[in-house]
Design a protein around this motif. Structure first.
Motif, PDB file in Angstrom:
ATOM      1  N   VAL A 151      36.696  40.727  49.060  1.00  0.00           N
ATOM      2  CA  VAL A 151      36.878  39.350  49.134  1.00  0.00           C
ATOM      3  C   VAL A 151      37.576  38.777  47.696  1.00  0.00           C
ATOM      4  O   VAL A 151      38.596  37.935  48.143  1.00  0.00           O
ATOM      5  CB  VAL A 151      35.563  38.826  49.529  1.00  0.00           C
ATOM      6  CG1 VAL A 151      35.665  37.157  49.393  1.00  0.00           C
ATOM      7  CG2 VAL A 151      35.134  39.119  50.973  1.00  0.00           C
ATOM      8  N   ILE A 152      37.219  39.159  46.448  1.00  0.00           N
ATOM      9  CA  ILE A 152      37.702  38.554  45.463  1.00  0.00           C
ATOM     10  C   ILE A 152      38.830  39.073  45.257  1.00  0.00           C
ATOM     11  O   ILE A 152      39.937  38.174  44.901  1.00  0.00           O
ATOM     12  CB  ILE A 152      36.638  39.150  44.347  1.00  0.00           C
ATOM     13  CG1 ILE A 152      35.306  38.377  44.170  1.00  0.00           C
ATOM     14  CG2 ILE A 152      37.575  38.869  43.047  1.00  0.00           C
ATOM     15  CD1 ILE A 152      34.339  38.856  43.466  1.00  0.00           C
TER      16      ILE A 152
ATOM     17  N   PRO B 225      32.211  42.328  48.249  1.00  0.00           N
ATOM     18  CA  PRO B 225      32.293  41.399  47.410  1.00  0.00           C
ATOM     19  C   PRO B 225      33.608  41.569  46.715  1.00  0.00           C
ATOM     20  O   PRO B 225      34.560  40.513  46.585  1.00  0.00           O
ATOM     21  CB  PRO B 225      31.232  41.219  46.307  1.00  0.00           C
ATOM     22  CG  PRO B 225      30.010  41.905  47.083  1.00  0.00           C
ATOM     23  CD  PRO B 225      30.769  42.794  47.943  1.00  0.00           C
TER      24      PRO B 225
END
Length: 124
Positions: free
Chosen positions: A94-95, A91
């Motif tokens: 991706v962020i 995550p």
């Protein structure tokens, strides 16, 4: 507002802010990454704007360095299970990539305008 017949605003500030590279007032993007056809403030045609894969390459290098460095540090310091690595770092990767993509594309387009970059041609 800068006078686009004289001096233009900084390509770095306009690009990172997603503004027109000539006047610094109009929006560069229509949506998240789609470049508008022209500036609403000064009428600059954005047909020259083709950042291709340049921003994505730099983002992969930056995000990869940051996320991999943190993951290696956490692995050496705490030795968490692999599922925790996946839950933390995927995550985050991706962020970081999504957060950097629009400013980097804006910067690439703005620098193209400032440097009058164009399609490569062979002189014959």
């Amino acid at each position: 507002m800068a006078d686009w017949h004289g001096t233009s605003p900084s390509p770095y500030s306009t690009g990172l802010a997603g503004r027109c590279p000539r006047c610094g007032e109009g929006k560069l993007f229509d949506g998240y990454l789609k470049v508008r056809p022209r500036c609403a403030a000064c009428g600059l045609d954005f047909a020259f704007a083709d950042s291709a894969d340049g921003p994505a390459v730099f983002i992969m290098l930056i995000a990869g360095f940051l996320v991999l460095g943190l993951a290696l540090y956490v692995e050496i310091a705490y030795e968490p299970p692999i599922w925790l690595h996946l839950a933390m770092w995927l995550p985050l990767a991706v962020i970081v990539c999504l957060a950097l993509l629009r400013p980097m594309k804006g910067l690439a387009v703005s620098l193209q305008y400032a440097n009058k970059a164009g399609q490569g041609r062979l002189d014959r």
